[in-house]
Design a protein around this motif. Structure first.
Motif, short mmCIF file in Angstrom:
data_model
loop_
_atom_site.label_atom_id
_atom_site.label_comp_id
_atom_site.label_asym_id
_atom_site.label_seq_id
_atom_site.Cartn_x
_atom_site.Cartn_y
_atom_site.Cartn_z
N GLN A 18 -16.84 67.10 -125.59
CA GLN A 18 -17.75 67.09 -124.44
C GLN A 18 -19.20 66.96 -124.88
O GLN A 18 -19.97 66.16 -124.33
CB GLN A 18 -17.56 68.37 -123.62
CG GLN A 18 -16.23 68.51 -122.95
CD GLN A 18 -16.13 67.69 -121.67
OE1 GLN A 18 -17.08 67.01 -121.28
NE2 GLN A 18 -14.99 67.75 -121.02
N TRP A 42 -19.04 72.80 -119.18
CA TRP A 42 -18.79 71.39 -118.85
C TRP A 42 -18.34 71.22 -117.41
O TRP A 42 -18.47 70.15 -116.84
CB TRP A 42 -17.77 70.81 -119.83
CG TRP A 42 -18.12 71.19 -121.23
CD1 TRP A 42 -17.42 72.00 -122.07
CD2 TRP A 42 -19.31 70.82 -121.94
NE1 TRP A 42 -18.08 72.16 -123.26
CE2 TRP A 42 -19.25 71.45 -123.21
CE3 TRP A 42 -20.41 70.02 -121.64
CZ2 TRP A 42 -20.25 71.31 -124.16
CZ3 TRP A 42 -21.41 69.89 -122.59
CH2 TRP A 42 -21.32 70.52 -123.83
N LYS A 43 -17.83 72.29 -116.81
CA LYS A 43 -17.39 72.23 -115.42
C LYS A 43 -18.55 72.37 -114.44
O LYS A 43 -18.43 71.98 -113.28
CB LYS A 43 -16.37 73.33 -115.14
CG LYS A 43 -15.12 73.25 -116.00
CD LYS A 43 -14.21 74.46 -115.77
CE LYS A 43 -13.02 74.44 -116.70
NZ LYS A 43 -12.16 75.66 -116.54
N CYS A 44 -19.66 72.94 -114.93
CA CYS A 44 -20.76 73.22 -114.00
C CYS A 44 -22.09 72.66 -114.48
O CYS A 44 -23.14 73.00 -113.92
CB CYS A 44 -20.89 74.73 -113.79
SG CYS A 44 -21.31 75.67 -115.28
N GLN A 89 -19.46 77.59 -126.00
CA GLN A 89 -19.62 76.29 -125.34
C GLN A 89 -19.72 75.12 -126.32
O GLN A 89 -19.50 73.98 -125.91
CB GLN A 89 -20.87 76.31 -124.45
CG GLN A 89 -20.99 77.53 -123.55
CD GLN A 89 -19.73 77.88 -122.78
OE1 GLN A 89 -19.03 77.01 -122.31
NE2 GLN A 89 -19.44 79.17 -122.68
N ASN A 123 -14.89 71.41 -127.00
CA ASN A 123 -16.34 71.49 -126.82
C ASN A 123 -17.05 70.36 -127.55
O ASN A 123 -18.00 69.76 -127.03
CB ASN A 123 -16.85 72.84 -127.33
CG ASN A 123 -16.62 73.97 -126.34
OD1 ASN A 123 -16.65 73.77 -125.14
ND2 ASN A 123 -16.37 75.16 -126.86
N ASN A 177 -15.89 77.10 -122.82
CA ASN A 177 -15.80 75.78 -122.17
C ASN A 177 -16.25 75.73 -120.71
O ASN A 177 -16.13 74.68 -120.08
CB ASN A 177 -14.35 75.22 -122.23
CG ASN A 177 -13.69 75.37 -123.57
OD1 ASN A 177 -12.68 76.05 -123.68
ND2 ASN A 177 -14.25 74.79 -124.60
N TYR A 178 -16.78 76.83 -120.17
CA TYR A 178 -17.12 76.80 -118.74
C TYR A 178 -18.26 75.82 -118.44
O TYR A 178 -18.36 75.28 -117.34
CB TYR A 178 -17.50 78.19 -118.23
CG TYR A 178 -18.91 78.63 -118.57
CD1 TYR A 178 -20.01 78.17 -117.85
CD2 TYR A 178 -19.16 79.50 -119.63
CE1 TYR A 178 -21.30 78.56 -118.17
CE2 TYR A 178 -20.45 79.89 -119.95
CZ TYR A 178 -21.51 79.42 -119.21
OH TYR A 178 -22.80 79.79 -119.54
#
Length: 465
Positions: A407, A171-173, A398, A404, A168-169
């Motif tokens: 998103q 979606w933060k970046c 992801q 996921n 899931n990293y």
């Protein structure tokens, strides 16, 4: 009137405008991008905008228009009549000279993997007495690649950090990544984005091993097909052709996608005056794939620190044109270099040949490798029975799972994206990803995500529909 001379392998894209070309989207180029994951030759999202080609001298006017472009370098193959030991000496001297010049008295930041490129750099940096901070990463619930890297770092007496790439990293970046690579590469390959903040805390300059595996190996091993067939098989991503073909039809473009792609490939091949098949295919990749895919993802490293790339150096490219292909095949030069300069590093597991190393990888065949293969298979079966998925690819972390999916779907099915691409195209690719074959169609979904983010950030006033 500025003059720009591009390297043989450009690290960055240099954009110019073309007089007489309309300020319209280049839908055909975008289809190729969707199929392969990179824009070809000098193409971009726009018809009027191009990228300067590798190995050229270019005259640009004050308004950014390209006035003229001519090559200063063309790939060639003129092997020297010399022994393997002579080739090894040439490689060793030039490689270490380039590393020494690029790093100087700075601290080197070395990303380590289980392969040969970064291992070769580690040996060179250690031999040259450089100060090195090294690191590696592994996927959560995946193969612990960092365990191999840590052994290399220990053998070379480097500082070392191990990182784990979490789910899931992305979606933060994702907005930051889109800003960094300008949406010229899809978002699931540069896993270093997950640890960008940690990389920024390090001191020094990156020493990156990109391109080594292409330069120092035979290209098209045991190739029986024609060049066109081989290239299409190797550059069209799984599920990529389906997506590109659907996009082409939805936009009602002239002709058909496959013929357009074939013409692009054949045109590029004809421009390479090399008879040796391996050398010709390597040149093809260095003119297209490397500067328009590999180099794009370098921008993530560059967002943290200055980057150096020994294998991108013009002198290394010139050397490759003169080394006999039989000396390059099967990574022989890199293996010999490591064996000659660090037997301790050579005895550490080679990930591609695990559990074997550089001294015994020739035993990676039955019956020698059966114990490892059986044990590895049992581990995988056990994981499946306990419901634990073995992660091999970044997109699995992801794209899979409810959070996921939520998103991902917010981008793929946004109202804004529907104004660029017919919703039926998106639904077809996403349905196949979810219900037929996730591995095969993951690239198509990743490209749709990239295009959706790019479109959301585009000033629509500039678009001539």
């Amino acid at each position: 009137m500025p003059t720009i001379k591009t390297p043989i392998i450009p690290i960055r894209q240099t954009f110019v405008k073309i007089k007489g070309e309309p300020e319209e989207l280049d839908y055909k180029a975008i289809c190729v991008f969707a199929a392969t994951g990179f824009f070809w030759e000098d193409s971009t999202y726009w018809k009027y905008q191009k990228v300067l080609r590798p190995g050229t001298i270019n005259e640009i006017d004050e308004d950014g228009y390209l006035l003229s472009s001519k090559p200063w370098f063309k790939w060639y193959y003129k092997p020297q009549n010399q022994s393997f030991d002579a080739s090894l000496k040439q490689y060793e001297e030039l490689f270490e000279q380039i590393v020494d010049e690029q790093i100087g008295d700075q601290q080197a930041i070395l990303p380590l993997s289980g392969g040969l490129d970064s291992r070769s750099q580690a040996v060179a940096l250690h031999k040259l007495g450089k100060q090195v901070t090294s690191y590696s990463y592994s996927f959560q619930d995946g193969y612990k690649e960092h365990q191999i890297s840590q052994q290399v770092a220990k053998a070379c007496e480097f500082d070392f950090q191990a990182f784990e790439i979490p789910p899931n990293y992305l979606w933060k970046c994702i907005d930051e990544l889109a800003e960094i690579n300008q949406c010229y590469s899809e978002f699931t390959h540069p896993r270093q984005m997950a640890i960008l903040n940690e990389l920024e805390k390090m001191s020094g300059v990156f020493c990156l091993g990109h391109l080594g595996d292409l330069l120092f190996d035979e290209v098209g091993k045991n190739k029986k097909n024609a060049d066109l067939v081989y290239i299409k098989k190797n550059i069209i991503k799984k599920g990529g052709f389906l997506l590109a073909n659907s996009m082409w039809k939805s936009w009602d473009l002239d002709g058909d996608f496959e013929s357009y792609l074939d013409d692009l490939i054949l045109k590029s091949l004809r421009s390479i005056n090399i008879e040796n098949k391996s050398a010709k295919l390597r040149a093809f990749k260095c003119l297209n794939y490397v500067p328009r895919w590999s180099s794009i993802n370098l921008s993530v490293f560059e967002a943290a620190h200055t980057i150096t790339l020994p294998y991108y150096d013009d002198r290394m490219c010139e050397l490759i044109c003169q080394i006999p292909e039989e000396h390059l095949a099967n990574r022989k030069l890199q293996i010999a270099y490591i064996l000659q300069n660090s037997h301790e590093v050579a005895k550490i597991t080679w990930q591609d040949q695990k559990p074997f190393n550089l001294t015994n990888f020739h035993k990676n065949k039955a019956p020698y490798n059966l114990p490892y293969r059986i044990t590895d298979k049992l581990k995988r079966v056990l994981n499946e029975k306990t419901g634990r998925k073995y992660i091999q690819r970044n997109w699995e972390l992801q794209f899979l799972g409810k959070e996921n999916e939520k998103q991902l779907e917010s981008y793929l099915f946004s109202q804004d994206f529907k104004t660029f691409l017919d919703a039926s195209v998106v639904k077809e690719a996403y349905h196949k990803f979810q219900n037929e074959n996730q591995v095969y169609y993951s690239h198509a979904v990743s490209m749709l995500l990239t295009l959706s983010v790019w479109w959301s950030k585009l000033d629509k006033k500039k678009v001539n529909f």
